[in-house]
Motif scaffolding. Structure first.
Motif, PDB file in Angstrom:
ATOM      1  N   ALA A 164       0.832  -1.215   0.000  1.00  0.00           N
ATOM      2  CA  ALA A 164       0.000   0.000   0.000  1.00  0.00           C
ATOM      3  C   ALA A 164       0.862   1.258   0.000  1.00  0.00           C
ATOM      4  O   ALA A 164       1.935   1.291   0.590  1.00  0.00           O
ATOM      5  N   ASP A 165       0.396   2.273  -0.692  1.00  0.00           N
ATOM      6  CA  ASP A 165       1.015   3.600  -0.648  1.00  0.00           C
ATOM      7  C   ASP A 165       0.252   4.419   0.374  1.00  0.00           C
ATOM      8  O   ASP A 165      -0.980   4.450   0.365  1.00  0.00           O
ATOM      9  N   ILE A 166       0.964   5.103   1.235  1.00  0.00           N
ATOM     10  CA  ILE A 166       0.354   5.888   2.296  1.00  0.00           C
ATOM     11  C   ILE A 166       0.477   7.369   1.960  1.00  0.00           C
ATOM     12  O   ILE A 166       1.561   7.845   1.624  1.00  0.00           O
ATOM     13  N   ILE A 167      -0.626   8.068   2.033  1.00  0.00           N
ATOM     14  CA  ILE A 167      -0.626   9.515   1.864  1.00  0.00           C
ATOM     15  C   ILE A 167      -0.904  10.092   3.242  1.00  0.00           C
ATOM     16  O   ILE A 167      -2.039  10.061   3.717  1.00  0.00           O
ATOM     17  N   GLY A 168       0.123  10.541   3.899  1.00  0.00           N
ATOM     18  CA  GLY A 168      -0.028  11.049   5.264  1.00  0.00           C
ATOM     19  C   GLY A 168       1.333  11.251   5.898  1.00  0.00           C
ATOM     20  O   GLY A 168       2.365  11.147   5.241  1.00  0.00           O
ATOM     21  N   THR A 169       1.317  11.506   7.174  1.00  0.00           N
ATOM     22  CA  THR A 169       2.542  11.757   7.922  1.00  0.00           C
ATOM     23  C   THR A 169       2.865  10.580   8.831  1.00  0.00           C
ATOM     24  O   THR A 169       2.031   9.685   9.026  1.00  0.00           O
ATOM     25  N   GLN A 170       4.058  10.576   9.407  1.00  0.00           N
ATOM     26  CA  GLN A 170       4.413   9.548  10.381  1.00  0.00           C
ATOM     27  C   GLN A 170       3.461   9.582  11.571  1.00  0.00           C
ATOM     28  O   GLN A 170       3.110   8.543  12.123  1.00  0.00           O
ATOM     29  N   GLU A 171       3.043  10.778  11.946  1.00  0.00           N
ATOM     30  CA  GLU A 171       2.114  10.916  13.070  1.00  0.00           C
ATOM     31  C   GLU A 171       0.762  10.265  12.777  1.00  0.00           C
ATOM     32  O   GLU A 171       0.086   9.792  13.676  1.00  0.00           O
ATOM     33  N   SER A 172       0.376  10.258  11.511  1.00  0.00           N
ATOM     34  CA  SER A 172      -0.922   9.678  11.163  1.00  0.00           C
ATOM     35  C   SER A 172      -0.938   8.158  11.348  1.00  0.00           C
ATOM     36  O   SER A 172      -2.010   7.565  11.442  1.00  0.00           O
ATOM     37  N   LEU A 173       0.218   7.525  11.424  1.00  0.00           N
ATOM     38  CA  LEU A 173       0.280   6.075  11.576  1.00  0.00           C
ATOM     39  C   LEU A 173      -0.230   5.605  12.931  1.00  0.00           C
ATOM     40  O   LEU A 173      -0.609   4.445  13.081  1.00  0.00           O
ATOM     41  N   LEU A 176      -9.655   5.274   4.667  1.00  0.00           N
ATOM     42  CA  LEU A 176     -10.172   5.400   3.308  1.00  0.00           C
ATOM     43  C   LEU A 176      -9.221   4.690   2.357  1.00  0.00           C
ATOM     44  O   LEU A 176      -8.039   5.011   2.292  1.00  0.00           O
ATOM     45  N   ILE A 177      -9.753   3.724   1.646  1.00  0.00           N
ATOM     46  CA  ILE A 177      -8.982   2.994   0.643  1.00  0.00           C
ATOM     47  C   ILE A 177      -9.480   3.456  -0.719  1.00  0.00           C
ATOM     48  O   ILE A 177     -10.677   3.404  -0.996  1.00  0.00           O
ATOM     49  N   VAL A 178      -8.554   3.945  -1.545  1.00  0.00           N
ATOM     50  CA  VAL A 178      -8.948   4.453  -2.860  1.00  0.00           C
ATOM     51  C   VAL A 178      -8.336   3.590  -3.948  1.00  0.00           C
ATOM     52  O   VAL A 178      -7.325   2.926  -3.753  1.00  0.00           O
ATOM     53  N   GLY A 179      -8.957   3.631  -5.118  1.00  0.00           N
ATOM     54  CA  GLY A 179      -8.522   2.815  -6.240  1.00  0.00           C
ATOM     55  C   GLY A 179      -7.823   3.614  -7.318  1.00  0.00           C
ATOM     56  O   GLY A 179      -7.268   4.684  -7.078  1.00  0.00           O
ATOM     57  N   PHE A 180      -7.886   3.103  -8.520  1.00  0.00           N
ATOM     58  CA  PHE A 180      -7.135   3.654  -9.641  1.00  0.00           C
ATOM     59  C   PHE A 180      -7.466   5.108  -9.948  1.00  0.00           C
ATOM     60  O   PHE A 180      -6.583   5.912 -10.210  1.00  0.00           O
ATOM     61  N   TYR A 181      -8.725   5.484  -9.920  1.00  0.00           N
ATOM     62  CA  TYR A 181      -9.090   6.856 -10.260  1.00  0.00           C
ATOM     63  C   TYR A 181      -8.355   7.845  -9.367  1.00  0.00           C
ATOM     64  O   TYR A 181      -7.799   8.835  -9.835  1.00  0.00           O
ATOM     65  N   MET A 182      -8.349   7.603  -8.075  1.00  0.00           N
ATOM     66  CA  MET A 182      -7.690   8.537  -7.149  1.00  0.00           C
ATOM     67  C   MET A 182      -6.177   8.502  -7.339  1.00  0.00           C
ATOM     68  O   MET A 182      -5.505   9.494  -7.126  1.00  0.00           O
ATOM     69  N   GLU A 183      -5.625   7.371  -7.743  1.00  0.00           N
ATOM     70  CA  GLU A 183      -4.184   7.309  -8.008  1.00  0.00           C
ATOM     71  C   GLU A 183      -3.810   8.293  -9.101  1.00  0.00           C
ATOM     72  O   GLU A 183      -2.757   8.911  -9.050  1.00  0.00           O
ATOM     73  N   THR A 184      -4.648   8.471 -10.095  1.00  0.00           N
ATOM     74  CA  THR A 184      -4.329   9.385 -11.190  1.00  0.00           C
ATOM     75  C   THR A 184      -4.343  10.832 -10.708  1.00  0.00           C
ATOM     76  O   THR A 184      -3.643  11.665 -11.250  1.00  0.00           O
ATOM     77  N   ILE A 185      -5.126  11.121  -9.684  1.00  0.00           N
ATOM     78  CA  ILE A 185      -5.173  12.489  -9.141  1.00  0.00           C
ATOM     79  C   ILE A 185      -3.948  12.784  -8.292  1.00  0.00           C
ATOM     80  O   ILE A 185      -3.377  13.865  -8.351  1.00  0.00           O
ATOM     81  N   PHE A 186      -3.505  11.811  -7.489  1.00  0.00           N
ATOM     82  CA  PHE A 186      -2.394  12.030  -6.578  1.00  0.00           C
ATOM     83  C   PHE A 186      -1.025  11.888  -7.238  1.00  0.00           C
ATOM     84  O   PHE A 186      -0.023  12.270  -6.676  1.00  0.00           O
ATOM     85  N   ASP A 187      -0.945  11.300  -8.428  1.00  0.00           N
ATOM     86  CA  ASP A 187       0.357  11.139  -9.091  1.00  0.00           C
ATOM     87  C   ASP A 187       0.868  12.409  -9.679  1.00  0.00           C
ATOM     88  O   ASP A 187       0.359  13.349  -9.983  1.00  0.00           O
TER      89      ASP A 187
END
Length: 64
Positions: free
Chosen positions: A19-28, A53-64
Motif C-alpha cells: 500500500a502507498d500511504i498519503i499522510g505523515t508519520q504521526e498519522s500512523l 479510506l482505501i482508494v482505487g485507480f481513479y484517485m491514483e491518477t489524481i495524486f500522481d
C-alpha cells in the motif's frame, strides 16, 4: 461493540504490504474503526473521524 486498530497495525497485514500511504508519520498512530473503499473525486465530504479510506485507480491518477 466497536473495535479500533491503528494504521501502523493495519500496515503489518499482508493485504497492505504494498500500500502507498498519503499522510505523515504521526498519522500512523491514528485509530481506525471504520473502513471505506471509494473511488471518486471530492471525497472530503464523505470521510469521517477514525475512518480508513482505501482508494482505487481513479484517485491514483489524481495524486500522481
Amino acid at each position: 461493540m466497536s473495535q479500533t486498530i491503528t494504521i501502523k497495525d493495519l500496515l503489518k497485514l499482508t493485504e497492505f504490504q504494498t500500500a502507498d500511504i498519503i499522510g505523515t508519520q504521526e498519522s500512523l498512530i491514528r485509530e481506525v474503526s471504520i473502513v471505506t473503499v471509494m473511488d471518486m473525486p471530492h471525497i472530503e465530504d464523505w470521510v469521517k473521524e477514525k475512518e480508513l479510506l482505501i482508494v482505487g485507480f481513479y484517485m491514483e491518477t489524481i495524486f500522481d
